[in-house]
Write an enzyme that holds these catalytic residues in place. Structure first.
Site, mmCIF file in Angstrom:
data_model
loop_
_atom_site.group_PDB
_atom_site.id
_atom_site.type_symbol
_atom_site.label_atom_id
_atom_site.label_comp_id
_atom_site.label_asym_id
_atom_site.label_seq_id
_atom_site.Cartn_x
_atom_site.Cartn_y
_atom_site.Cartn_z
ATOM 1 N N ASP A 92 41.007 70.373 52.620
ATOM 2 C CA ASP A 92 40.497 69.086 53.083
ATOM 3 C C ASP A 92 39.503 68.498 52.068
ATOM 4 O OD1 ASP A 92 40.190 67.153 55.365
ATOM 5 O OD2 ASP A 92 38.117 67.868 55.295
ATOM 6 N N GLU B 41 44.000 67.637 49.504
ATOM 7 C CA GLU B 41 44.077 66.317 50.146
ATOM 8 C C GLU B 41 43.455 65.263 49.222
ATOM 9 O OE1 GLU B 41 42.523 63.705 53.966
ATOM 10 O OE2 GLU B 41 41.410 65.441 53.250
ATOM 11 N N ASP C 212 46.196 61.564 59.984
ATOM 12 C CA ASP C 212 45.193 60.613 59.503
ATOM 13 C C ASP C 212 45.725 59.197 59.340
ATOM 14 O OD1 ASP C 212 42.895 62.187 59.328
ATOM 15 O OD2 ASP C 212 43.493 63.017 57.397
#
Length: 738
Positions: free
Chosen positions: A476, A507, A574
């Site tokens: 992340d 990410e 997301d």
């Protein structure tokens, strides 16, 4: 790297056609021979390390003097690197970086101590952050970007750096060598090696540039150089240095391609919203929710039934009971979709439904079940040939993390005081003004990853779960981690030493090749491909020519091994659901026929490009969800609801990819683009041609020479075609050489 020219005379070079083979071909290495310098009239272009910038570019230096401020990291981000990260170095108290830029006007900002600078014109003392800035412009977020104007002329140039995977990589067990030039300046090129000569071909193009490519069908030590002819009739030799003219590759693959990723199909699961397999572990979610800790924004989490309506807490604190047992129960369903990789959103102990506020990096959250159930899931997945990667959050934790709670209680007497960035103490839990948090959010305190204890704690957790049985890690927001170069280099080194086949994906949302040079990640979450290019093309917002140019820049930026491991994603937890983005409506609506057709087109492209196609749970069932309505894209899958046409389409895509090796290869080469059409080859011998048309009107395309068999759609009226082919509106055709 710069260019200089001299002339020499002798006999001309000979050239041979490059060897282009399928991934399953047995390759016999040609015998080595002596490598002679180029002969005949030519101009040398030296690109070795003793040179500066390549011709057509100039060195530009950026500096930052922090004065008395405590600064641990600075990176340069701007329009020249798609706002990615170029780390700056500290020399005698001043941070600096020199980069090679072509003529143009560029916007940029500094990223200091893991935070964006707001206004580049004022560092808080009235001074600019960069004294050499040529001006400032609004950044669109209430701040200002700095501007640099680079003078120069766009002369003939060749960009080639064999230390960069973009120019030399090992993909599909071949040595791939590429170079970049100004668009339309090269007529032909030959890779000259001590194993023979290989014709280089134009591979991709974008704006004013293009990339040429050749592959050596073995991975062994080789000496080489490149000879090219310009369209103006000039002849050049691309050489290392004047003293050591030959480039030398030692045959060692230092950045291996993971074939299980290249050949795979990925499915993303948001555990709380996938399937509830054990009702008895639903209630524990409420015991440790972040709202119960938060002293600034307290609240009460909600436990809902599977089909209950969305509440304002839906994003983060409305629980539905999905768990590991539920995923295990659906493994046969996933296998029917051709899935070979599962990406799980966070499953470690946390204070939310999404799990990105970790409390304990080493403990499975009880709301998802027991470690025994987790082990059974991994075993059952592996039995079906499915590997599993987990979500890892090293930038920040949750306010229920014991280390953070100890700081809250004991202040600087806590042994964990230096694990965080505390501005004032005592403080209330959840007060984003008292300590650094992700995007200033008080429930997500930022971790000090420059602290060796923190680094060991986090990397130890990553290794713990790989040892447990996971096959890879999705990281992340790695771009916000402090000192990311050091942190992720150590993470990669330690992971690969123990688990060399583990997949590391970061990410990163923008085109950012600096993250995939062999020292950090294997791949990035390719929103830059999936959303910035393919989604907008599928919407009909980009012409085929524009989309292909954007794709050209993408494929030129990354090594072919990286492209082959691409985590090709469009829709996720997301974003809005892809069908919603394509005009299908919000949760509860009935999607239009056009939105379904555009979904088929987009998914077809994702499945026919190099890398692993990624499907967010439920997209294959035609589900809808608008991110702007309490993240409704995360609503639980209602298993009694499905668009059968969409589901069958995804299953057919998996079968097409399975039976067509070229679609799983690393190789892509552009054919043409015009109007709504773009067409590209797949495979090492251009075995497959993919043709897409995103416009509402049919088109006609002149095919490459020879006969072609239409393999998609299966019910196409014409089996074998040649000459020209009609391309229906909003569709994709896949052809194999006859």
């Amino acid at each position: 790297m710069s260019q200089s020219r001299t002339s020499t005379t002798s006999t001309p070079l000979s050239t041979t056609t490059s060897q282009s083979l399928s991934p399953t071909t047995t390759i016999t290495a040609p015998p080595k021979r002596g490598l002679e310098p180029p002969k005949g009239n030519y101009s040398p272009i030296y690109t070795g390390s003793d040179k500066g910038c390549p011709s057509g570019k100039v060195p530009v230096t950026f500096t930052y003097d922090p004065g008395n401020k405590v600064v641990t990291s600075v990176s340069l981000r701007g329009s020249f690197n798609d706002w990615g990260e170029w780390p700056m170095k500290e020399i005698n108290g001043t941070w600096t970086i020199t980069v090679c830029l072509g003529p143009g006007k560029y916007q940029y900002k500094y990223f200091i101590n893991g935070q964006w600078v707001k206004d580049m014109s004022d560092d808080g003392t009235g001074r600019p952050y960069d004294p050499d800035a040529d001006g400032y412009v609004d950044d669109g977020y209430g701040g200002k970007n700095a501007v640099r104007i680079v003078e120069g002329s766009a002369a003939f140039y060749v960009d080639f750096d064999p230390s960069d995977p973009a120019y030399l990589s090992i993909a599909d067990n071949r040595t791939v060598i590429r170079f970049e030039v100004k668009r339309g300046t090269v007529g032909s090129a030959t890779l000259v090696t001590d194993r023979g000569n290989y014709t280089m071909r134009l591979q991709v193009w974008w704006n004013s540039k293009e990339m040429w490519r050749a592959e050596i069908p073995v991975v062994e030590p080789v000496k080489y150089y490149i000879v090219l002819n310009s369209v103006d009739g000039e002849r050049f030799a691309v050489l290392n240095t004047s003293k050591n003219p030959f480039f030398s590759f030692d045959g060692v693959d230092r950045f291996p391609q993971l074939e299980w990723v290249s050949n795979g199909i990925t499915y993303q699961i948001f555990p709380d919203r996938f399937k509830d397999g054990n009702r008895s572990n639903d209630a524990p979610a409420l015991d440790h929710d972040e709202l119960l800790f938060n002293q600034v924004n307290p609240g009460k989490p909600v436990l809902s039934n599977w089909s209950d309506p969305i509440t304002p807490l839906h994003c983060c604190h409305q629980y539905f009971g999905g768990d590991i047992k539920g995923i295990t129960e659906k493994l046969d369903y996933l296998q029917s979709l051709g899935v070979t990789i599962i990406y799980l959103n966070p499953i470690t102990l946390s204070g939310s439904a999404h799990g990105y506020d970790t409390y304990d990096y080493y403990r499975l959250d009880p709301k998802f079940g027991t470690e025994e159930e987790l082990r059974e899931f991994l075993d059952e997945a592996h039995k079906r040939g499915i590997r599993v990667i987990f979500d890892f959050v090293p930038n920040h934790c949750g306010i229920g993390n014991p280390a953070f709670l100890d700081v809250w209680k004991n202040g600087n007497a806590s042994p964990y005081w230096d694990w965080f960035f505390i501005k004032q103490w005592p403080f209330k839990l959840g007060d984003g003004n008292a300590y650094l948090g992700w995007w200033g959010i008080g429930s997500l305190p930022k971790l000090n990853t420059t602290n060796p204890e923190v680094r060991e704690y986090l990397i130890g957790a990553a290794l713990h779960w790989l040892d447990f049985g996971f096959d890879g890690i999705r990281v992340d927001v790695p771009n916000e981690v402090l000192d990311p170069g050091a942190f992720f280099s150590e993470l990669r080194k330690r992971v690969k030493e123990k688990h060399p086949e583990a997949y590391l994906v970061g990410e990163i949302w923008k085109l950012s090749p600096e993250w995939v040079k062999g020292d950090r990640f294997d791949s990035l979450m390719n929103y830059a491909l999936g959303r910035d290019i393919l989604l907008n093309y599928a919407k009909g917002l980009l012409s085929g020519e524009t989309a292909m140019k954007m794709m050209g820049r993408y494929y030129a930026s990354y090594g072919e091994n990286v492209v082959a491991m691409g985590f090709n994603i469009v829709s996720s937890h997301d974003t809005s659901r892809v069908l919603t983005d394509l005009g299908g409506g919000s949760l509860g609506d009935t999607p239009t026929n056009e939105s379904i057709q555009r979904l088929k087109l987009l998914s077809m492209l994702i499945y026919t490009l190099p890398g692993t196609p990624v499907t967010f749970q439920g997209d294959e069932r035609g589900l809808l969800g608008d991110k702007n309505h309490y993240d409704e894209q995360r609503y639980p899958i209602q298993w009694n609801e499905v668009n059968g046409d969409v589901l069958n389409h995804y299953r057919a895509l998996a079968e097409l990819r399975r039976k067509t090796p070229a679609l799983r290869s690393s190789a892509i080469r552009f054919y043409t683009a015009e109007g709504g059409i773009m067409a590209f080859f797949r495979g090492h011998n251009d075995e497959v041609l993919v043709i897409a048309n995103s416009w509402k009107s049919p088109a006609e395309l002149e095919l490459p020479l020879g006969e072609w068999k239409v393999v998609w759609p299966e019910n196409h009226a014409e089996g074998i075609v040649s000459g020209t082919i009609k391309v229906p509106p909003i569709s994709v055709l896949v052809l194999e050489r006859g």
